[in-house]
Design a protein around this motif. Structure first.
Motif, PDB file in Angstrom:
ATOM      1  N   TYR A  44      14.156  -1.017   8.239  1.00  0.00           N
ATOM      2  CA  TYR A  44      13.413  -1.221   6.983  1.00  0.00           C
ATOM      3  C   TYR A  44      12.566  -0.001   6.624  1.00  0.00           C
ATOM      4  O   TYR A  44      11.813   0.515   7.445  1.00  0.00           O
ATOM      5  CB  TYR A  44      12.509  -2.451   7.077  1.00  0.00           C
ATOM      6  CG  TYR A  44      11.785  -2.737   5.775  1.00  0.00           C
ATOM      7  CD1 TYR A  44      12.478  -3.260   4.688  1.00  0.00           C
ATOM      8  CD2 TYR A  44      10.430  -2.449   5.616  1.00  0.00           C
ATOM      9  CE1 TYR A  44      11.838  -3.509   3.481  1.00  0.00           C
ATOM     10  CE2 TYR A  44       9.785  -2.698   4.411  1.00  0.00           C
ATOM     11  CZ  TYR A  44      10.493  -3.221   3.351  1.00  0.00           C
ATOM     12  OH  TYR A  44       9.860  -3.459   2.153  1.00  0.00           O
ATOM     13  N   LEU A  96       9.504  -0.280   0.498  1.00  0.00           N
ATOM     14  CA  LEU A  96       9.917  -0.019  -0.877  1.00  0.00           C
ATOM     15  C   LEU A  96       8.724  -0.069  -1.815  1.00  0.00           C
ATOM     16  O   LEU A  96       7.811  -0.871  -1.634  1.00  0.00           O
ATOM     17  CB  LEU A  96      10.964  -1.049  -1.314  1.00  0.00           C
ATOM     18  CG  LEU A  96      12.285  -1.036  -0.534  1.00  0.00           C
ATOM     19  CD1 LEU A  96      13.176  -2.188  -0.977  1.00  0.00           C
ATOM     20  CD2 LEU A  96      13.001   0.290  -0.707  1.00  0.00           C
ATOM     21  N   LYS A 116      16.896  -5.215  -2.825  1.00  0.00           N
ATOM     22  CA  LYS A 116      16.189  -6.420  -3.273  1.00  0.00           C
ATOM     23  C   LYS A 116      16.207  -7.520  -2.208  1.00  0.00           C
ATOM     24  O   LYS A 116      15.168  -8.093  -1.887  1.00  0.00           O
ATOM     25  CB  LYS A 116      16.817  -6.935  -4.569  1.00  0.00           C
ATOM     26  CG  LYS A 116      16.748  -5.949  -5.732  1.00  0.00           C
ATOM     27  CD  LYS A 116      17.409  -6.479  -6.987  1.00  0.00           C
ATOM     28  CE  LYS A 116      18.896  -6.624  -6.836  1.00  0.00           C
ATOM     29  NZ  LYS A 116      19.608  -5.348  -6.651  1.00  0.00           N
ATOM     30  N   LEU A 124      14.191  -6.608   0.850  1.00  0.00           N
ATOM     31  CA  LEU A 124      12.764  -6.760   0.567  1.00  0.00           C
ATOM     32  C   LEU A 124      12.345  -8.219   0.689  1.00  0.00           C
ATOM     33  O   LEU A 124      11.284  -8.532   1.253  1.00  0.00           O
ATOM     34  CB  LEU A 124      12.450  -6.232  -0.830  1.00  0.00           C
ATOM     35  CG  LEU A 124      11.009  -6.418  -1.330  1.00  0.00           C
ATOM     36  CD1 LEU A 124      10.015  -5.755  -0.378  1.00  0.00           C
ATOM     37  CD2 LEU A 124      10.863  -5.858  -2.736  1.00  0.00           C
ATOM     38  N   LYS A 128      12.005  -9.120   4.240  1.00  0.00           N
ATOM     39  CA  LYS A 128      10.778  -8.552   4.785  1.00  0.00           C
ATOM     40  C   LYS A 128       9.564  -9.399   4.390  1.00  0.00           C
ATOM     41  O   LYS A 128       8.668  -9.642   5.212  1.00  0.00           O
ATOM     42  CB  LYS A 128      10.602  -7.112   4.280  1.00  0.00           C
ATOM     43  CG  LYS A 128       9.348  -6.413   4.786  1.00  0.00           C
ATOM     44  CD  LYS A 128       9.375  -6.238   6.294  1.00  0.00           C
ATOM     45  CE  LYS A 128       8.165  -5.443   6.779  1.00  0.00           C
ATOM     46  NZ  LYS A 128       8.164  -5.271   8.244  1.00  0.00           N
ATOM     47  N   ILE A 170      12.253  -1.551  -8.616  1.00  0.00           N
ATOM     48  CA  ILE A 170      12.115  -0.795  -7.368  1.00  0.00           C
ATOM     49  C   ILE A 170      12.268   0.693  -7.655  1.00  0.00           C
ATOM     50  O   ILE A 170      13.234   1.110  -8.300  1.00  0.00           O
ATOM     51  CB  ILE A 170      13.169  -1.243  -6.339  1.00  0.00           C
ATOM     52  CG1 ILE A 170      13.028  -2.743  -6.052  1.00  0.00           C
ATOM     53  CG2 ILE A 170      13.023  -0.441  -5.036  1.00  0.00           C
ATOM     54  CD1 ILE A 170      14.118  -3.295  -5.152  1.00  0.00           C
TER      55      ILE A 170
END
Length: 669
Positions: free
Chosen positions: A85, A88, A125, A128, A131, A242
């Motif tokens: 990761y 972002l 996307k 994210l 996460k 993003i």
């Protein structure tokens, strides 16, 4: 009793790392809600304990699922989210706000409550959202619920899906009880992949989602999607996009892959990238480095043949070649044989048709019967009639991992592969121009945009003929009909370029703004758009034939961008992504100005340009650019205009290409 129950049941099969955060979630957020409901005699002790159990099991199960990801660049090797990761950064054009999400940000989520993250393929996307789910548990900020929207249908609405996710085995179907728990707040709903809802279900599913959000308004909602016109239905959501990865972030991601494979390729890859940048030999390198998925493909293709392709279409070709020739990452001497016995070209031909069949349905979620049926249709050939679909499926899951399993179902490892192969399938058809015309006229054009992005590189001549040429003819006629001299009246030319296909409303009238806010306060988005159009139609009736695409509102302003033909804006955005010289990107130079108490409407169909002074034209240009223009080069959603002089040259080029015939090439062989 309850604490003893939690201690006994909480995630005993998981590691302590998972157990403790989930116990905190249950004790902090779930337990008080159930006790409140119990005090009202709405549940008994048995149901209370049962609710503890199902929420605990859901959180541990989903934590495990979302914390592990399959990386295509590593042959779908499963790794933990943290190992790959890269934080972002998202930004809002309307709010002039940017935030880097290295974890769940409680202040940010609480500030907006309803957030839509809209962007193009491969920008991260879904990663994210994973996460945010993991981080929300680790930080104990609420009860996260992860929902893949592609599973929703007219019959299986969002609440059914939540019940199924929370309680897949026990069969609890008490919607009222679940709604009662949800209504008390503190849930974080992560709604992933709005664009993947099948065409035939989208209108009804959207209605169900909005109804659920309205009922569960005490909670936090994140929604992700590719660009999709239907997203305007979620007008109460604050839109973010993003930002591209910067060079340092892209290189960091490459190093993360290296730390997994232990191949020490990162220094060589980074060195070649820098050389290509300095030598300007890589036309799409900037966009590749900005996109996390494409950065991962850079690693894969370099690992395969120590080369970095120059175009996106070549990039995906080399990714397919690399996957077909894939060696076991831990045993470089071991090459997996294909169960089907198909060659690379034979399998690719099947994938082309399979990609198109899937794209046409806009579905990326299949049970085994469905995927085998699609493979059977794709391989339809007398030469392959004895070849088992099961063997092809096994290849696509294991030896050429372009598909992946999700629970008991199957999906493309990344939707962009479906779109890549679909583009090539279109190109192999004799009636490809008819197919592309049908796509051009489709109400769902945005669903096909990534396929068209690939097709642009496959056959630019046909793409330009179908999609670009009609726009250029209309644009050039528009400029010429204005009566200006484009060589000497530069500001007027820029104004016309900005207004082509558009209508802008800049409203700073307090009475007007107050009236609109009052009328739209409790209205759904579609109803709100109707109210806006009706209100401003008193000033210009043209607005009734336009679509609202941007809205920047506040207590002292209401700023709107409308477009006449959504297809034009969609194609311009694609061309801009290809660095086509036709397009100019307009960047903001400073925050948009305040305009006193006036209302301004600029429409390409109601120009009156001859009666405007040069000062008025210049002011309008600055207003449009500094309100709706791009914030910076990191964003991938910009305000574009067509360059008139480039349009003249490009139109001539297309016409010259259309006049060339190859008929004589195939005679006298």
């Amino acid at each position: 009793m309850q604490d003893e129950f939690l201690t006994r049941t909480a995630i005993t099969a998981a590691s302590t790392v998972v157990v403790e955060p989930i116990k905190h979630i249950i004790n902090t957020w779930v337990k008080p809600k159930l006790e409140e409901i119990k005090q009202k005699n709405q549940i008994n002790e048995k149901l209370e304990e049962y609710a503890f159990q199902v929420f605990s099991e859901y959180l541990k199960r989903t934590y495990r699922d979302q914390n592990n990801i399959n990386v295509i660049a590593l042959g779908l090797q499963q790794v933990t989210l943290e190992t790959t990761y890269i934080p972002l950064t998202i930004q809002s054009l309307e709010k002039k706000e940017r935030i880097t999400l290295d974890s769940y940000n409680e202040a940010f989520a609480t500030k907006y409550k309803k957030i839509v993250i809209e962007d193009t393929a491969g920008m991260g996307k879904s990663t994210l959202m994973k996460k945010l789910f993991i981080s929300a548990i680790q930080k104990n900020v609420g009860i996260p619920i992860f929902i893949e929207l592609r599973h929703l249908t007219e019959q299986n609405d969002i609440l059914d899906t939540i019940l199924e996710n929370i309680n897949p085995l026990h069969g609890i179907h008490n919607k009222d009880f679940i709604l009662e728990v949800i209504d008390r707040g503190d849930f974080i709903f992560l709604l992933d992949g709005y664009d993947e809802i099948p065409f035939q279900h989208k209108a009804q599913v959207t209605k169900h989602i909005k109804k659920f959000i309205s009922k569960a308004s005490n909670n936090i909602f994140f929604l992700t999607s590719r660009l999709d016109d239907s997203l305007y239905s979620f007008g109460e959501f604050q839109k973010f996009e993003i930002n591209y990865l910067n060079e340092e972030e892209a290189f960091s991601l490459i190093k993360k892959y290296d730390s997994i494979t232990q191949l020490d390729l990162a220094p060589l890859i980074i060195k070649q990238i820098k050389e290509n940048i300095n030598g300007e030999s890589f036309s799409e390198l900037d966009s590749f480095l900005g996109n996390p998925l494409l950065v991962s493909f850079l690693y894969l293709t370099f690992k395969h043949n120590r080369d970095i392709p120059s175009l996106k279409i070549d990039f995906y070709r080399k990714v397919y070649d690399a996957l077909f020739e894939l060696h076991d990452l831990s045993k470089d001497s071991f090459k997996r044989e294909k169960y089907s016995g198909l060659s690379s070209a034979e399998l690719e031909k099947i994938l082309m048709k399979l990609g198109f069949l899937c794209l046409k349905e806009n579905v990326n979620d299949y049970d085994k019967n469905k995927i085998l049926k699609l493979i059977s249709q794709a391989k339809k050939s007398a030469y392959l009639k004895d070849l088992s679909e099961n063997l092809i499926l096994k290849d696509l899951l294991e030896t050429v991992p372009l598909l992946t399993t999700v629970g008991l179902g199957f999906k493309w490892a990344h939707k962009s592969f479906m779109e890549y192969f679909a583009a090539y399938f279109i190109d192999t058809q004799n009636n490809r121009e008819e197919i592309l015309n049908n796509i051009s006229n489709s109400a769902n054009l945005t669903i096909y945009i990534n396929t068209l992005d690939f097709y642009y590189d496959i056959d630019r001549q046909v793409f330009d003929k179908i999609f670009v040429y009609p726009i250029l003819k209309k644009f050039i006629s528009f400029i010429k009909a204005s009566g200006i001299n484009p060589h000497t009246e530069k500001d007027k030319l820029q104004y016309l370029e900005l207004l082509f296909n558009r209508l802008f409303v800049l409203d700073y009238d307090e009475t007007s703004i107050g009236s609109i806010q009052m009328k739209t306060k409790d209205a759904e988005w579609e109803e709100s758009k109707g109210i806006l159009v009706e209100y401003y139609s008193k000033r210009t009736s043209d607005i009734r034939t336009y679509s609202l695409v941007k809205a920047l509102t506040g207590s002292d302003m209401a700023l709107y961008q409308f477009v006449k033909d959504n297809k034009v804006e969609t194609i311009l955005r694609l061309l801009a992504g290809k660095r086509n010289k036709l397009l100019k990107t307009l960047y903001q130079e400073y925050l948009f100005p305040q305009q006193g108490g006036d209302t301004h409407i600029y429409s390409w169909e109601n120009l009156d340009i001859k009666n405007l002074s040069n000062e008025e034209i210049l002011e309008r240009n600055l207003n449009i650019i500094n309100i709706f223009g791009s914030i910076n080069g990191e964003s991938n959603i910009h305000l574009y205009s067509i360059d008139y002089f480039e349009a003249l040259k490009y139109k001539d080029l297309i016409e010259e290409e259309m006049s060339i015939r190859d008929d004589d090439l195939f005679t006298n062989l």
